[in-house]
Structures are given as C-alpha cells and as structure tokens.
Design a protein around this motif. Structure first.
Motif, mmCIF file in Angstrom:
data_model
loop_
_atom_site.group_PDB
_atom_site.id
_atom_site.type_symbol
_atom_site.label_atom_id
_atom_site.label_comp_id
_atom_site.label_asym_id
_atom_site.label_seq_id
_atom_site.Cartn_x
_atom_site.Cartn_y
_atom_site.Cartn_z
ATOM 1 N N VAL A 103 -9.015 -2.531 4.573
ATOM 2 C CA VAL A 103 -9.442 -1.141 4.407
ATOM 3 C C VAL A 103 -8.928 -0.580 3.081
ATOM 4 O O VAL A 103 -9.665 0.098 2.347
ATOM 5 C CB VAL A 103 -8.959 -0.286 5.596
ATOM 6 N N MET A 104 -7.669 -0.842 2.747
ATOM 7 C CA MET A 104 -7.115 -0.340 1.499
ATOM 8 C C MET A 104 -7.794 -0.993 0.289
ATOM 9 O O MET A 104 -8.007 -0.335 -0.742
ATOM 10 C CB MET A 104 -5.600 -0.595 1.458
ATOM 11 N N TRP A 107 -11.135 0.753 -0.076
ATOM 12 C CA TRP A 107 -10.929 2.104 -0.609
ATOM 13 C C TRP A 107 -10.598 2.048 -2.098
ATOM 14 O O TRP A 107 -11.125 2.827 -2.894
ATOM 15 C CB TRP A 107 -9.798 2.771 0.164
ATOM 16 N N ARG A 111 -12.706 3.580 -5.306
ATOM 17 C CA ARG A 111 -12.151 4.550 -6.261
ATOM 18 C C ARG A 111 -12.295 4.079 -7.695
ATOM 19 O O ARG A 111 -12.702 4.843 -8.580
ATOM 20 C CB ARG A 111 -10.659 4.769 -5.939
ATOM 21 N N ARG A 117 -18.841 6.696 -0.663
ATOM 22 C CA ARG A 117 -18.053 6.257 0.491
ATOM 23 C C ARG A 117 -18.871 5.400 1.449
ATOM 24 O O ARG A 117 -18.328 4.533 2.129
ATOM 25 C CB ARG A 117 -17.467 7.458 1.222
ATOM 26 N N SER A 120 -18.748 1.926 -0.155
ATOM 27 C CA SER A 120 -17.426 1.321 0.041
ATOM 28 C C SER A 120 -17.268 0.799 1.473
ATOM 29 O O SER A 120 -16.762 -0.308 1.696
ATOM 30 C CB SER A 120 -16.326 2.352 -0.255
ATOM 31 N N THR A 121 -17.721 1.611 2.413
ATOM 32 C CA THR A 121 -17.628 1.186 3.811
ATOM 33 C C THR A 121 -18.550 0.009 4.082
ATOM 34 O O THR A 121 -18.209 -0.915 4.826
ATOM 35 C CB THR A 121 -17.970 2.356 4.745
ATOM 36 N N LEU A 553 -12.907 5.577 6.717
ATOM 37 C CA LEU A 553 -13.439 5.505 5.350
ATOM 38 C C LEU A 553 -14.611 6.460 5.165
ATOM 39 O O LEU A 553 -14.767 7.098 4.118
ATOM 40 C CB LEU A 553 -13.884 4.082 5.026
ATOM 41 N N THR A 557 -12.849 9.745 3.028
ATOM 42 C CA THR A 557 -12.905 9.468 1.580
ATOM 43 C C THR A 557 -13.942 10.326 0.897
ATOM 44 O O THR A 557 -14.895 10.774 1.537
ATOM 45 C CB THR A 557 -13.234 7.991 1.348
#
Length: 557
Positions: A103-104, A107, A111, A117, A120-121, A553, A557
């Motif tokens: 997950v990090m 994320w 960024r 978002r 990203s997900t 997320l 985010t």
C-alpha cells in the motif's frame, strides 16, 4: 460491424456471456510452457468486447463480486481465525508487513508520478492480482459524495487494474520460485524435505490413475505359527510404518467381524486391509493367499473428516491415530483451507483441516465423532443460509463514520467477506450449522469471479487505449515495483529475521499476494506441497487487509 456493436450495447447479458465464453476459450490456450489462465482470458475478452461501448450496470458487477468474496470467505474462514492465535503470529506479522509495504509503495508511486488516486489503487490491485481489493476500491469510489468524480475514479481503478493484471500475474510466477530462493541463498527442495520426507518424489498427471490401488483388501489362510494369537498381536507383527488391519474372519462356514481380542485358529481365513506395500513385503506374516470373494465383500466407504475438536490441534497424524486406536480406517488425503497438504505421520493437524479417509462405516463413524464430524457426498445447498449471510454482510458494510469531509465505512464487499469468514469458521466448529457442499461453493467462487472480471473488462475497455497512450510505460513500471518490492521485503525479513522455513515463507508470500498461480509454481519448483503450509492464513488475512488498504487509498489520498 456496427450491427454487432448495436446488439452488444442493447444486450448486456449477451456481452457478458460472450466475454465469458471467449475468455475461457483463450484461457485454455498455451504459449509454449505458459498457459494463459481463465482469469486473464476473461479479462482480455471483456476488454475486446467492451470496445463496442457496452455499459455495464454497477449492480451487476457488485452482485457477482459479492458471491465471489462470500465463497472465498467460507473456504478460508477456519484458517483465518485459526491464524489469529499466537501460534501463527509469524505469518500474521509477515502478511501485515507485505500489505503495508504494498500500500505504501502504491501511494508513493502515485505521489511521485502525479497519478490519480483511482490509478494508484488500480496499480495496487492489478500488480498484486487482488480482485477482492479491486471490488472494495470500486465500491468505495461509487460511495463518494461527488458521484461523477467517484464514477471516474472507479473507472480509473478498473482501467489500471486491467492494464497491470497480466504483468502482475506473470511477474510473481517468475519472481517467487526463481528469485525468491536466491535472495535467501536456499534450496527450497531441501527445505521442503525437512518438513516432508516425500518431497521430490515424482508426481503423476491429474488425469492419470495408477493401475494398482494404494489401499487393498486380501484374504489369507492362518498358518500353524499364528494359532491362538489374537488379532491385535498379529497386526502388531507388521512394522509400525506399514500398518495392516484384519477386518473379517471366516471360521469354517461362519463369517465374523474381527476384534482386537479375537483369537485366530489354524485354517481360519482372514481379510486383511492395508496399503499394498505392507501386504507384499516380507513383513507380512501371512504367506498363503486365497480367493474368497464373500469374505472380501467388506462394506467400505470414503468420507471427509472435518476436524473440529480442540484435542486435534497441534497433534500429528500418527499421534491422533494411536490415541484413537483407529484400526479399519486409512488416510487418503489432507486439506487445509482448500489446499492439499502432505500426508505423513509427522504432519501436524489443526482445527478446520479436512482428512479424506476410507474404511468401514462403523470405524469411520466412531473416529469422526472423536475428532469432529464426517462429510458425505451431497448435492443440497442451504440457500437460506447463503442468502442470509450475504444480506448480513451487506448490512454490516453500510454504516459509515464521518471524519471531516470523508465518509468511511467497511463497504459491502468487506462486510460480506467478514460474513463468509465467520460462517466458514462457525461451520468448522459446529458441524450441523448449515450445508454448503464444496462443489456449490466452488461454483459461487469461480462463476462470481469470472463474471466480475468480465464486467471489469467491459467497463474499462473504452479508457484502455487512451490510458496506454498517455502513461502506459509509467503504469507498467509502477506495477512491476509494487509486485516485486513487497515480496522482496517479506522474504528478507521472514528469512533473515524471523528464520522461517524458506519453502513455507514463499507460500506465505503467495498467500499474502493472493496468487494461487505463484503457489503452484513454487510447489513445482519445490517438488512438494510443503509451501501450502504458509498459504492458507496469509491468503485469507491478506485479502482482508488488501481490501481495507485499497479502500483507504481511494478515500484518503
């Protein structure tokens, strides 16, 4: 071809089942030694059929997905709750580390690359092939206050998922069995052999049947040397690893069921059951085999014993067999959370395990009552229980907590997953609670997942080409990082810090990453089922945590 597009746009059901049919056809193809899975085939077919602009109702996706997560929860529930005990804390901690790292990483990539978002997900769910997280994320997006923005985020999640799913599938199959052992400088075949001495033995194709039967029943005449010996004493003449059981005795014209204290007489004919290796080797005290079909007509049945009693937890197969004095019963297979485990005297059993056995009806019933209960073939499914459990799961996911401008909830998919996990656990503890045969559960799981993937492909198809043109390389590079980094971190920490067995550790990684294809590749490389010991709990827990992570997320985010 406009006429075909018009038909598909007006009949979503036709587009759906066309995608399923094409997808399973593609999924049966082989490219060299690599076979495209039905999951990938259905997704690709959906993307192709969806180029006609088919609009898929959100409710259709949701229904199929809820069926899938519920069935998956029922299958993995016993393993999930078993793992919450302290004895499985290592696997729990490594699974949490894996999900947190994934997950990090998603994320951070979002960024740095300035990604939406939803994208990203989608990278997270696609790179780790987590359909549970995909459903949770899209459901969370559709619940945002800004419905238009939520719908666009949901489409971005699906598009990124579709773009990266195939890469994530192939990459993890390559990374875990080939690169994983090198990171640990370990031989996973040797590591598997430490836990399962049968590791490395040749395997036969699933469609093949051996010409001989592993467990056989033969008739012998009692020699003078065994006169007045009890049945128990004669059975004790076999080596402990080659157990045999005297089931019946013919004395003159009388047939009798054997008991441990019965004394044999010279000239008696006995029916002896055992593994073929025990009856053909020199350890067999009988030498004169006879043909007595009436004597050999011993009623035998096969059943699956579901282990629910506390006394079986942590005990080995050999210990349980000795304690229960199980005579006319033989173990054929052992499964945990739907995955086959090695069968050896030292295999440690857990509550919720399923042991396939064959034996006399009386002995099977007796042992079943001691360890849990017996499941016999059935076609009846308790649909009232299924419907009620899914309804409760949806209701659990409805309540929302408002934090500032955000509205947070479990979502229906996570609620239904929890409901399925709980039901699976309750059925393992209370054997008469409902009935969902494995074939029915498997149909819910496979059809729900395949139809959901087809809907994802149909919905994401219009944005596929623009997404590839705009940021295809970025998405693929990000997906590769999300796929590899969590596995590498988990392997390094699990091996050098936790000191977990390498073969089991790779099973933990495949479970946390919800990749059954990777588990199969690891098993092939290890030539053993030992990696399965690490798969069940991380698979159940990883799906739950990944669904929560993907939801966060989307919302935060």
């Amino acid at each position: 071809m406009d006429w075909l597009g018009e038909i598909l746009r007006s009949r979503v059901d036709l587009a759906l089942f066309l995608s399923l049919a094409l997808g399973y056809a593609v999924g049966s193809l082989r490219l060299g030694r690599f076979q495209i899975s039905p999951t990938v085939g259905v997704l690709l077919a959906g993307l192709l059929v969806g180029q006609s602009g088919v609009e898929v109702p959100v409710a259709m996706q949701r229904v199929f997905f809820l069926l899938f997560v519920f069935a998956m929860g029922v299958r993995t529930g016993p393993e999930f709750f078993r793992g919450l005990r302290s004895s499985a804390l290592q696997q729990v901690a490594l699974t949490a580390l894996f999900v947190l790292t994934a997950v990090m990483t998603a994320w951070g990539i979002g960024r740095v690359a300035g990604l939406d978002r939803g994208v990203s997900t989608g990278l997270l769910t696609g790179a780790l092939t987590s359909s549970t997280a995909l459903g949770a994320a899209t459901n969370a997006a559709t619940r945002l206050d800004d419905q238009a923005a939520g719908a666009q985020i949901a489409r971005n999640v699906s598009t990124a998922y579709a773009l990266t799913y195939l890469l994530g599938t192939v990459l993890v199959i390559w990374f875990l069995p080939l690169v994983g052992p090198r990171l640990m400088r370990a031989d996973i075949r040797e590591a598997s052999h430490q836990l399962d001495p049968s590791a490395g033995k040749s395997k036969r194709h699933a469609s093949q049947e051996p010409a001989t039967r592993e467990i056989v029943l033969r008739a012998y005449r009692v020699p003078q040397s065994l006169n007045d010996r009890t049945v128990s004493e004669v059975e004790g003449l076999w080596p402990s690893e080659q157990r045999a059981v005297i089931e019946r005795v013919r004395r003159a014209d009388t047939l009798m069921d054997a008991s441990p204290e019965m004394q044999l007489r010279t000239g008696d004919i006995v029916a002896v059951a055992g593994r073929s290796v025990a009856l053909v080797r020199n350890g067999n005290p009988f030498t004169a085999e006879v043909d007595d079909r009436e004597l050999l007509a011993v009623p035998v049945l096969t059943a699956e014993l579901v282990l629910t009693k506390a006394k079986v937890a942590g005990q080995t197969l050999q210990t349980i067999g000795t304690d229960l004095r199980a005579r006319g019963i033989f173990v054929r297979a052992l499964k945990r959370a739907g995955r086959e485990l090695p069968v050896s005297p030292g295999t440690v059993l857990e509550r919720g395990d399923v042991v396939s056995v064959s034996g006399t009806p009386r002995e099977v019933a007796r042992v079943a009552a001691e360890v849990g209960y017996a499941e016999y073939p059935t076609e009846k499914t308790d649909l009232l229980l299924v419907s009620t459990a899914i309804l409760i799961g949806i209701l659990v996911g409805l309540p929302a907590v408002t934090v500032g401008s955000l509205s947070l909830s479990l979502t229906a998919s996570v609620g239904v997953l929890i409901s399925g996990l709980t039901l699976g656990y309750l059925r393992s503890r209370h054997p008469r609670f409902g009935r969902i045969p494995d074939p029915a559960r498997a149909l819910f799981e496979s059809l729900g997942f395949a139809a959901f993937m087809a809907c994802v492909g149909l919905d994401a198809a219009p944005g596929l080409v623009p997404a590839i043109r705009e940021s295809g390389i970025t998405l693929l590079a990000g997906a590769a990082a999300i796929c590899v980094l969590p596995h590498a971190v988990t392997i390094l920490i699990g091996y050098y810090v936790v000191r977990m067995n390498p073969a089991v550790l790779l099973g933990v990684c495949s479970g946390a990453g919800s990749s059954s294809a990777a588990l199969k590749a690891i098993e092939d490389a290890a030539e053993s089922k030992v990696p399965t010991f690490g798969y069940g709990l991380p698979y159940a827990l990883g799906n739950f945590l990944m669904a929560v992570g993907a939801t966060l997320l989307v919302l935060l985010t």
